[in-house]
Design an enzyme around this catalytic site. Structure first.
Site, PDB file in Angstrom:
ATOM      1  N   GLU A 167     -53.367 -30.516 -74.247  1.00 37.32           N
ATOM      2  CA  GLU A 167     -52.693 -30.608 -75.537  1.00 37.32           C
ATOM      3  C   GLU A 167     -51.174 -30.440 -75.399  1.00 37.32           C
ATOM      4  O   GLU A 167     -50.409 -31.163 -76.017  1.00 37.32           O
ATOM      5  CB  GLU A 167     -53.258 -29.536 -76.489  1.00 37.32           C
ATOM      6  CG  GLU A 167     -52.665 -29.527 -77.887  1.00 37.32           C
ATOM      7  CD  GLU A 167     -52.974 -30.797 -78.673  1.00 37.32           C
ATOM      8  OE1 GLU A 167     -53.817 -31.592 -78.216  1.00 37.32           O
ATOM      9  OE2 GLU A 167     -52.351 -30.996 -79.733  1.00 37.32           O
ATOM     10  N   ASP A 168     -50.744 -29.484 -74.586  1.00 40.01           N
ATOM     11  CA  ASP A 168     -49.324 -29.107 -74.601  1.00 40.01           C
ATOM     12  C   ASP A 168     -48.523 -29.560 -73.391  1.00 40.01           C
ATOM     13  O   ASP A 168     -47.307 -29.393 -73.376  1.00 40.01           O
ATOM     14  CB  ASP A 168     -49.201 -27.569 -74.687  1.00 40.01           C
ATOM     15  CG  ASP A 168     -49.700 -27.035 -76.017  1.00 40.01           C
ATOM     16  OD1 ASP A 168     -49.821 -27.848 -76.953  1.00 40.01           O
ATOM     17  OD2 ASP A 168     -49.969 -25.834 -76.121  1.00 40.01           O
ATOM     18  N   ASP A 186     -59.652 -18.099 -77.962  1.00 43.76           N
ATOM     19  CA  ASP A 186     -58.288 -18.576 -78.210  1.00 43.76           C
ATOM     20  C   ASP A 186     -57.791 -18.054 -79.558  1.00 43.76           C
ATOM     21  O   ASP A 186     -56.704 -17.500 -79.680  1.00 43.76           O
ATOM     22  CB  ASP A 186     -58.321 -20.116 -78.197  1.00 43.76           C
ATOM     23  CG  ASP A 186     -56.991 -20.749 -78.542  1.00 43.76           C
ATOM     24  OD1 ASP A 186     -55.957 -20.260 -78.045  1.00 43.76           O
ATOM     25  OD2 ASP A 186     -56.993 -21.739 -79.319  1.00 43.76           O
TER      26      ASP A 186
HETATM   27 MN    MN Z   1     -54.497 -21.615 -77.179  1.00 46.29          MN
END
Ligand code: MN
Length: 730
Positions: free
Chosen positions: A80-81, A143
Site C-alpha cells: 500500500e505505502d 493493525d
Molecule cells: Mn498498518
C-alpha cells in the site's frame, strides 16, 4: 520518541516466547526488507514508520498466530505505502505471505467512508467472506489495535472517525471471533475519544476507589482460594474490575450513576477439569448468597463464538454483588484469544507445557475432521454461506442471497434499473443475466430506454425476494389485461388438471364464497394476480378445492331430493292450478319454500326468475338482477326455474327506495307526510347526510304491485329537493 530498537527487541522476545521454534532469521529478513521500504516514512509522532509493522507483528505473535502471519504483519503496509510488489514479496517470502499482504492491502483500500449502519454491517461481513484466509482479518485487527494505541497523535476529527469505525466494525468482529481481550481494549480506547467526559469520569471513579476495590477483591479471592484448597481442588482465582466500556454501557442502559451501579467486580476461577467447574460452582454458592436468575451454563451450551464458562452472581457479607466465572484453562485460552488460539496447536510450537495444549487436541479430536484449517473454514461458511457480496462499478458493496444473478443485483440497485435492463457485465465481461454471482464480482447493468421490461422467466431465475417482488409489481402495474388472460388460462388448466368444473366460479351462491376465501373482489382481480405472479394457480385452486368439492356434493344431493317434487307435465296436463306461495307460482314445482332475493327485492309486476338454492327453497330474483345474469350458462341452467306472479292475490310486498336529495331542513317530514297521505305502510324511514350538501333517504314500505310502487315513487320525486330514486336492498 519511540525507537526502532526497543520495538524490534520486544517483538523478537514475544515471538520467541509464543513460538519457541520460530525461524528468527526469516523474521529478521522481513524486518530488514520492510525497514528499507519504509525508510523515508515517519509516523505521526515523528518516529520511524517501521515501528508500526513491528508492533503489529508483536500483537500477531501474542495472538499465537504462525510465522507466516508474523511475516505478513511485518510487511502489511509495504504494498500500500511503498514500491514493493506482490511478485517481489512472493519471491522473497513465499506465496502465502504475499497473499496475506495482498489481502490486508485490499481491506485497507476498502472504502469505509459511509456512515450508513447497513453498509457497516455489510462491510463487517465482507471482511469475513472476502478473506480467503482468516489470518488476513486477524492481522488487520492487530493493525487497528496498534493504531488505536497510538491514536493520541491523530487530529480530533480523525480520532472520532477511526473510533467510530472501530466500534462499528473491529470490536464486533473481535467479539465474533471470540477475542475478548482485544475487543475490550478496542472498546475502551474508542470510548476515550468518542465520549471523553464519561470515560474520564469512570476512570477517575475507579482510581479513587482503587484501594477499596482491591481490598474487596482480595477478600473474596482469598475466601474462594481457601475453600478450594480445603477441598483439594487445584485452581486459580482472579479478581478484576469490569472494563470501562462495559461499565459505561451499564450506566447508559440502566440509567444509573456510578455510585448506584453495583456489579462492577468479576472473579474468575480457572480449574483443570469440567467436573471441577461444577464442584467450584457448588462451593461458591455455599460461601455466598446466590442472586437468583443470573446463573448461566455456557459449558453445556457454548456461545456461538466458542466461549465456554459457568457464570453466576452472588452477594457476600459486604452486600456487594459480584459475578463469578468458572472455567477450565482450555476454556480460558479460547475466551481470551478466540479463534487465534487454534494456531498454537497447529504449529505445535506454543509456549507452556504439553498439558496446556491438551485441550486443543481434545477439542480437535472431538471433531471428525481434526484440522484447524477446516474448522476455520467451516466457521466461515457457517457464518456467510447464505450471502454473496458483490460490487457496483463505483465500489459500493451489495449483499445478495447466495446464488443471486445480475437480475437480483439490478433490482437491488433500483427497480428502474431492473425494469430497463437489457444485459449485464460481470468483471467487465458481458455475461448472461442468469449467471450466478460470486463474492467480489464487480457487476454492471446495461440498461436501455427501449427495454420492454422484465420477462416472466425472470421470476424463476432471480433468487432475492426483493427482485421477485419488484418484478411482480411491474407486471401488476403494466400489464393488467395481459395478466388477466394469462392468469385465467393458468387457472383454467389447473382446474382442469384437478378435475373441477370451471362453471362453479360463476355459480351465484358458491362463486362469491370462493372469492371471499381467496380474498379477491372479483375473478378478474384474481386472474390478474395469477398473471403477474402474486399468486400461483396451484395455490389458488388448492385454497378453494375442498370448498368446491363440498359445494358440488351438496348440489348433487339437492338435485336428487328435488326430483320427487317435479311434476310430470304429462300426468298433470296444465300449470294453471299450481299453488301460489307468497304470491309466486314456481313452474314445474308444486309447493316449495319461496323467498324474495334481498339483492333486488322483486314486487308483483316485476319480471322474475327463480333459483333453486341449497336448502332454502327457491329464491326469486328480478330478471334484470345482476345475480341472475348467469342463468343461461349450461351448468347453471338446471337450477334456474321459471316463476310468475299469481295474479289473483294481491298480498303486500316489502320494498325499499333510496332517494337522492339535496339536504334541507324539513325534508324528512315532507317524505313522511307524502307516504302517509298515499296510505302507504312505512316500515323504515331514515336519512343520512353526505358530503357536498347531499342526503340519502331510505324508505322501506309495503306495496301491492309494481304499478303502485311507480305511483308512490312519482309522488316522492315530486317533493322539492328530491332529485332521484333507485330500488334499494332490503
Ligand atoms: Mn498498518
Amino acid at each position: 520518541m519511540e525507537t526502532f530498537d526497543a520495538h524490534y527487541q520486544s517483538m523478537r522476545a514475544t515471538t520467541l516466547k509464543c513460538m519457541p521454534g520460530a525461524d528468527m532469521e526469516l523474521i529478521d529478513r522481513a524486518v530488514e526488507y520492510a525497514n528499507a521500504k519504509h525508510q523515508h516514512q515517519k509516523r505521526k509522532d515523528g518516529s520511524p514508520y517501521i515501528i508500526h509493522p513491528l508492533a503489529v507483528a508483536e500483537i500477531v505473535a501474542e495472538m499465537g498466530l504462525d510465522i507466516d502471519a508474523i511475516l505478513g504483519a511485518l510487511l502489511h503496509d509495504c504494498i500500500e505505502d511503498t514500491d514493493a510488489s506482490h511478485d517481489e514479496i512472493e519471491k522473497l517470502f513465499g506465496t502465502t505471505v504475499a497473499e496475506l499482504v495482498e489481502g490486508v492491502t485490499k481491506l485497507t483500500r476498502a472504502n469505509f467512508e459511509t456512515s450508513e449502519q447497513a453498509q457497516m454491517e455489510n462491510l463487517r461481513k465482507m471482511f469475513m467472506a472476502m478473506s480467503k484466509d482468516i489470518r488476513v482479518v486477524l492481522i488487520k485487527i492487530a493493525d487497528r489495535l496498534h493504531n488505536m494505541r497510538t491514536m493520541q497523535y491523530q487530529t480530533p476529527e480523525k480520532q472520532v472517525k477511526k473510533c467510530r469505525e472501530t466500534m462499528d466494525i473491529y470490536a464486533p468482529l473481535a467479539h465474533r471471533l471470540g477475542m475478548q481481550k482485544i475487543k475490550w481494549e478496542l472498546e475502551d480506547t474508542s470510548l476515550r475519544y468518542l465520549n471523553p467526559s464519561e470515560y474520564n469520569e469512570i476512570m477517575a471513579y475507579l482510581s479513587a476507589h482503587q484501594e477499596q476495590d482491591e481490598a474487596f477483591m482480595r477478600t473474596i479471592q482469598n475466601k474462594i482460594t481457601e475453600r478450594l484448597e480445603s477441598v483439594g481442588i487445584h485452581g486459580k482465582v482472579y479478581g478484576r474490575i469490569k472494563h470501562v466500556y462495559s461499565i459505561y454501557r451499564k450506566m447508559q442502559s440502566q440509567g444509573k450513576s456510578l455510585d448506584e451501579l453495583y456489579d462492577l467486580y468479576a472473579f474468575r476461577c480457572i480449574v483443570d477439569t469440567i467436573p471441577d467447574c461444577y464442584n467450584v460452582l457448588g462451593h461458591v454458592h455455599d460461601l455466598f448468597n446466590l442472586v437468583p436468575g443470573r446463573f448461566k451454563d455456557y459449558i453445556s451450551t457454548p456461545k456461538p463464538n466458542m466461549y465456554q464458562s459457568l457464570h453466576t452472581t452472588v452477594i457476600g457479607k459486604q452486600g456487594i454483588p459480584f459475578e463469578v466465572q468458572i472455567r477450565t484453562w482450555e476454556m480460558h485460552e479460547t475466551a481470551e484469544y478466540g479463534i487465534a488460539a487454534h494456531w498454537k496447536y497447529k504449529q505445535g510450537t506454543g509456549s507452556g507445557s504439553e498439558k496446556d495444549f491438551e485441550w486443543v487436541r481434545r477439542l480437535l479430536e472431538s471433531q471428525q475432521d481434526s484440522d484447524a484449517d477446516e474448522y476455520i473454514q467451516s466457521l466461515k461458511i457457517d457464518m456467510f454461506d447464505d450471502e454473496v457480496f458483490v460490487f457496483t462499478p463505483k465500489g459500493r458493496i451489495v449483499s445478495l442471497p447466495a446464488g443471486s444473478t445480475p437480475i437480483d443485483f439490478a433490482y437491488a440497485i433500483h427497480s428502474g434499473v431492473g425494469n430497463s435492463m437489457v444485459g449485464a457485465k460481470v468483471n467487465n465481461r458481458i455475461t448472461n443475466i442468469d449467471a450466478t454471482l460470486k463474492n467480489g464480482d464487480i457487476v454492471e447493468i446495461l440498461t436501455s430506454k427501449a427495454a420492454k421490461g422484465p420477462s416472466r422467466d425472470w421470476l424463476n431465475i432471480c433468487k432475492s425476494n426483493q427482485a421477485r417482488t419488484k418484478i411482480k409489481q411491474w407486471f401488476k402495474r403494466e400489464k393488467r389485461e395481459e395478466n388477466v388472460i394469462h392468469g385465467r388460462s393458468s387457472f383454467e388448466s389447473e382446474m382442469k388438471r384437478v378435475g373441477l368444473p370451471l362453471s362453479i366460479t360463476i355459480d351465484p351462491e358458491v362463486g362469491p364464497q370462493l372469492l371471499k376465501k381467496l380474498s379477491f373482489a372479483s375473478w378478474e382481480d384474481m386472474y390478474a394476480a395469477i398473471g403477474y405472479g402474486g399468486l400461483t394457480a396451484l395455490k389458488a385452486v388448492g385454497r378453494i378445492r375442498d370448498d368446491i368439492n363440498k359445494a358440488l356434493k351438496v348440489q348433487a344431493n339437492e338435485k336428487m331430493q328435488q326430483s320427487p317434487l317435479r311434476l310430470n307435465p304429462d300426468s298433470d296436463g296444465g300449470k294453471s292450478n299450481r299453488h301460489a306461495v307468497n304470491g309466486v307460482i314456481v313452474e314445474d314445482i308444486d309447493s316449495c319454500m319461496i323467498k324474495f332475493a334481498k339483492c333486488c327485492t322483486p314486487v308483483p309486476g316485476d319480471a322474475i326468475v327463480g333459483f333453486i338454492t341449497k336448502g332454502f327453497g327457491v329464491s326469486i330474483h328480478r330478471c334484470d338482477c345482476p345475480n341472475a345474469a348467469g342463468r343461461d350458462h349450461p351448468v347453471q341452467a338446471a337450477r334456474w326455474v321459471r316463476v310468475r306472479w299469481a295474479n289473483q292475490e294481491e298480498q303486500p310486498f316489502e320494498t325499499t327506495l333510496e332517494l337522492d336529495c339535496i339536504t334541507r331542513d324539513g325534508l324528512l317530514l315532507d317524505v313522511a307526510t307524502t307516504m302517509t297521505t298515499a296510505h302507504v305502510r312505512v316500515k323504515e324511514l331514515f336519512g343520512k347526510d353526505l358530503p357536498g350538501g347531499k342526503s340519502i333517504f331510505t324508505v322501506k314500505f309495503e306495496v301491492k304491485n309494481a304499478a303502485e310502487l311507480d305511483a308512490i315513487r312519482n309522488k316522492l320525486l315530486n317533493i322539492r329537493d328530491v332529485v332521484g330514486s333507485k330500488r334499494g336492498q332490503n
